[in-house]
Design an enzyme around this catalytic site. Structure first.
Site, PDB file in Angstrom:
ATOM      1  N   ARG A 127      -5.375   1.304   6.324  1.00  0.00           N
ATOM      2  CA  ARG A 127      -4.599   2.118   6.421  1.00  0.00           C
ATOM      3  C   ARG A 127      -5.357   3.312   6.917  1.00  0.00           C
ATOM      4  NH1 ARG A 127       0.930   4.046   4.872  1.00  0.00           N
ATOM      5  NH2 ARG A 127       0.977   5.636   2.979  1.00  0.00           N
ATOM      6  N   THR A 157       7.602   1.661  10.666  1.00  0.00           N
ATOM      7  CA  THR A 157       7.077   0.570   9.974  1.00  0.00           C
ATOM      8  C   THR A 157       7.198  -0.757  10.621  1.00  0.00           C
ATOM      9  OG1 THR A 157       6.682   1.938   7.990  1.00  0.00           O
ATOM     10  CG2 THR A 157       6.454  -0.901   7.857  1.00  0.00           C
ATOM     11  N   THR A 176       2.215   0.767  10.370  1.00  0.00           N
ATOM     12  CA  THR A 176       3.220   1.879  11.160  1.00  0.00           C
ATOM     13  C   THR A 176       2.740   3.022  11.425  1.00  0.00           C
ATOM     14  OG1 THR A 176       5.054   2.740   9.609  1.00  0.00           O
ATOM     15  CG2 THR A 176       2.903   2.294   8.206  1.00  0.00           C
ATOM     16  N   GLU A 234       1.362   9.735   9.010  1.00  0.00           N
ATOM     17  CA  GLU A 234       1.097   9.562   8.045  1.00  0.00           C
ATOM     18  C   GLU A 234      -0.060  10.450   6.618  1.00  0.00           C
ATOM     19  OE1 GLU A 234       2.090   6.240   6.518  1.00  0.00           O
ATOM     20  OE2 GLU A 234       1.743   5.877   9.055  1.00  0.00           O
ATOM     21  N   ASP A 285       2.460  11.095   3.642  1.00  0.00           N
ATOM     22  CA  ASP A 285       3.005   9.966   3.085  1.00  0.00           C
ATOM     23  C   ASP A 285       1.784  10.376   1.033  1.00  0.00           C
ATOM     24  OD1 ASP A 285       4.368   8.076   3.449  1.00  0.00           O
ATOM     25  OD2 ASP A 285       3.221   6.698   3.670  1.00  0.00           O
ATOM     26  N   SER A 303       1.230   4.350   0.031  1.00  0.00           N
ATOM     27  CA  SER A 303       2.092   3.405   0.488  1.00  0.00           C
ATOM     28  C   SER A 303       2.724   2.441   0.065  1.00  0.00           C
ATOM     29  CB  SER A 303       1.148   2.216   1.560  1.00  0.00           C
ATOM     30  OG  SER A 303       2.042   2.158   2.271  1.00  0.00           O
ATOM     31  N   GLY A 305      10.711   2.047   4.233  1.00  0.00           N
ATOM     32  CA  GLY A 305       9.128   3.321   3.165  1.00  0.00           C
ATOM     33  C   GLY A 305       9.274   2.925   1.727  1.00  0.00           C
TER      34      GLY A 305
HETATM   35  O1  DON Z   1       3.424   3.336   3.968  1.00  0.00           O
HETATM   36  C1  DON Z   1       4.556   3.884   3.750  1.00  0.00           C
HETATM   37  O2  DON Z   1       5.011   3.228   2.929  1.00  0.00           O
HETATM   38  C2  DON Z   1       5.476   4.275   5.189  1.00  0.00           C
HETATM   39  N1  DON Z   1       4.392   5.020   6.092  1.00  0.00           N
HETATM   40  C3  DON Z   1       5.780   3.391   5.585  1.00  0.00           C
HETATM   41  C4  DON Z   1       7.200   4.843   6.931  1.00  0.00           C
HETATM   42  C5  DON Z   1       7.780   3.584   6.757  1.00  0.00           C
HETATM   43  O3  DON Z   1       8.391   2.482   6.765  1.00  0.00           O
HETATM   44  C6  DON Z   1       9.142   3.783   8.177  1.00  0.00           C
HETATM   45  N2  DON Z   1       9.621   2.812   8.017  1.00  0.00           N
HETATM   46  N3  DON Z   1      11.183   2.286   8.319  1.00  0.00           N
END
Ligand code: DON
Length: 581
Positions: free
Chosen positions: A116, A390, A408, A429, A432, A461, A483
């Site tokens: 990450r 992602t 992602t 990121e 998040d 995440s 997400g």
């Molecule tokens: O780490 C996470 O939970 C988010 N940054 C994931 C982003 C994501 O899944 C976007 N896709 N569709």
């Protein structure tokens, strides 16, 4: 402004109009010599499965994996080749400039690699707030200040060096080919590009690199090919301390926070995966800094605790949606309070997935009426924990090893910033993190101090690459983007397969829905199988509000029965599967 195009309805005023959406501790890997000579030939192992299998988000990465298996590579070789290929052919989410998680099962043992992104050293808790303490719109999502220190290259390096059989150069080769010689752009990719370009217009250099990405045309990325060639020749050190590091920091200078020290100090971390027993399976999944694994195990166990309430309840009926939403309320209350980077807070993982705790939480659910949102508090008390776009692919090799990988850039094409002279799309990121307690991020989820911004910290995440084993052998490999919808989607597919005995393709095609405590009693549905007609009326009569989102996931799954692997790709995406015999 609509960066995360997966959701139509705004869930919170604080989403600001978004559709919901020192020391220089050099990585020990950098001390190793460049990997140009590759590895000693591996011992010949007997195959235990009829073939190796993959479920991946595009056909180029499938071809890359097939090539790697044909060269004698294992699941980890294939996974790293897939990841580098997707950084070229699936550039909205595949990446070198982002990060992710890899759950592995190798020679009968579970592993988890956290690559990450981390907050830059110059990051501060209130960096996205104005002098009135309000969130500055889009700052954590678009442009240089949204970028966290990327982890993907060190992640792939560490995974392949530890478990791969092939030479490092072999796993890079397909990606270099697609970057140098080009690939034919799918219509969906151009659509994502066009949508992202509107958001980034006038704010980043996105179009300099991705302006010519047109469906049906061959898209070449010479700068990215040169980066991949250097990584192939020199290993991860090129990205973190070499010429690529110089290009990244030159791009950021005067605009963003990331410096050479940030890159030099980045290190992917091997962590203990979250594990739980469920229905005779061992669930191996993502630990913090993901909330996804804890959430998934909580959902699976609480649903099992409520077996009497689910008895005779048809799948995806109004009563089913209500019961699942009640479970999700409790999971998201815990998520917001206790989950963050375990290097900064001691996250109470064991207590959160403890059987008696979850049985007690499940027993609080009223089977008839949605509970009042305000009444749902984090279940371990409200004291703070002790300090302490992602894409997913699944791989199983014929020796019975498995890789479940989700990585992602966060939003599609990340921050919109592309490294000059390198063609690397950089993540956003930082969104998040919880920029302010109680304020929702792009996915509408809130957080506490456990997920506040701190230098070198990893943002919370939801990614949950997961492997299920039975009697020590791989049974299921699964994951998805989405997400905060990630672990609720995985949960639904797993229960469709094992509680409702659905064939893989039916389980992937089945309707999925989502609830996350806030906004109150709101159920999100997806265009693929919208909640409408009688079901919608029944849910509204129960007191639920329905919202549409553009997206629920893109699940890639492999199931193993006996010695036969079966792979399936989500009909919502352009993914593909192969079994290589
Ligand atoms: O780490 C996470 O939970 C988010 N940054 C994931 C982003 C994501 O899944 C976007 N896709 N569709």
């Amino acid at each position: 402004m609509k960066l995360f195009r997966h959701v139509k309805a705004s869930t919170s005023a604080s989403i600001s109009g978004f559709a919901l959406i020192a020391l220089v501790c050099v990585s020990s890997a950098f001390l190793e010599p460049a990997p140009a000579v590759g590895k000693a030939p591996a011992k010949t192992q007997p195959a235990v499965l009829a073939g190796s299998a993959i479920a991946v988000p595009d056909s180029y990465s499938a071809d890359a994996a097939e090539q790697i298996f044909n060269e004698g590579g294992n699941a980890v070789d294939a996974a790293t080749a897939i990841a580098f290929t997707l950084a070229v052919t699936f550039p909205d989410a595949g990446n070198l400039g982002g990060g992710g998680f890899m759950t592995l099962y190798v020679d009968g043992k579970p592993y988890f690699l956290d690559y990450r992104e981390r907050a830059p050293l110059a990051a501060t808790k209130n960096m996205y707030l104005d002098d009135k303490g309000e969130i500055i719109k889009d700052m954590s999502l678009i442009g240089y200040r949204a970028v966290a220190v990327p982890g993907t290259v060190d992640g792939m390096w560490q995974a392949q060096r530890r478990f791969g059989k092939l030479k490092w150069q072999q796993v890079l080769a397909p990606a270099i080919h697609y970057a140098r010689d080009g690939f034919v752009v799918a219509p969906q990719l151009q659509k994502l590009r066009d949508d992202a370009a509107k958001d980034f217009a006038g704010k980043t250099n996105f179009d300099t690199y991705f302006g010519n990405l047109r469906q049906g045309a061959t898209f070449k990325q010479p700068d990215l090919a040169a980066v991949l060639q250097r990584i192939s020749d020199q290993g991860a050190k090129d990205f973190y301390t070499g010429k690529t590091a110089d290009l990244i920091t030159a791009s950021m200078r005067g605009h963003g926070l990331m410096t050479k020290a940030d890159l030099a100090q980045y290190k992917a971390v091997w962590r203990e995966p979250v594990q739980g027993n469920w229905k005779g399976y061992r669930v191996i999944t993502a630990p913090p800094p993901s909330s996804g694994g804890v959430g998934l195990v909580q959902l699976l166990k609480m649903k099992a605790d409520l077996a009497p309430d689910f008895k005779d309840v048809p799948l995806n009926s109004a009563q089913y949606v209500h019961l699942i939403a009640e479970l999700e309320k409790r999971v998201f209350a815990d998520r917001a309070q206790y989950l963050g980077d375990p290097d900064f807070y001691k996250v109470p993982v064991a207590r959160l997935i403890d059987d008696p705790y979850l049985a007690k939480r499940a027993a609080e659910i009223n089977p008839n009426v949605p509970s009042d949102t305000q009444s749902i508090q984090p279940g371990l008390g409200t004291s703070m924990p002790e300090k302490a776009q992602t894409t997913h692919f699944s791989v199983v090799d014929k020796w019975g090893n498995a890789v479940s990988n989700t990585y992602t850039l966060n939003g599609a094409f990340g921050s919109g910033v592309v490294v000059d002279g390198a063609g690397i799309a950089l993540n956003d990121e930082m969104d998040d993190f919880s920029a302010k307690p109680g304020a929702a991020n792009m996915f509408g989820v809130v957080g506490s101090d456990a997920n506040a911004i701190e230098p070198k910290k990893r943002p919370l995440s939801s990614m949950a690459p997961t492997i299920l084993t039975k009697d020590g052998r791989v049974a299921l490999v699964i994951g998805t983007p989405g997400g905060s919808r990630i672990f609720t989607s995985i949960f639904q597919v797993i229960t469709d397969i094992y509680d409702y005995d659905m064939p893989l393709s039916d389980a992937l095609a089945a309707m999925r829905f989502h609830h996350q405590l806030l906004p109150p009693n709101t159920i999100y549905s997806e265009p693929y199988k919208p909640i409408e007609g009688e079901l919608a009326q029944q849910l509204e009569a129960k007191g639920y509000k329905l919202e549409e989102q553009d997206f629920t996931g893109n699940v890639q799954v492999i199931k193993v029965d006996g010695d036969q692997p079966e792979a399936a790709a989500d009909p919502r995406g352009r993914g593909t599967t192969r079994v290589v015999r």
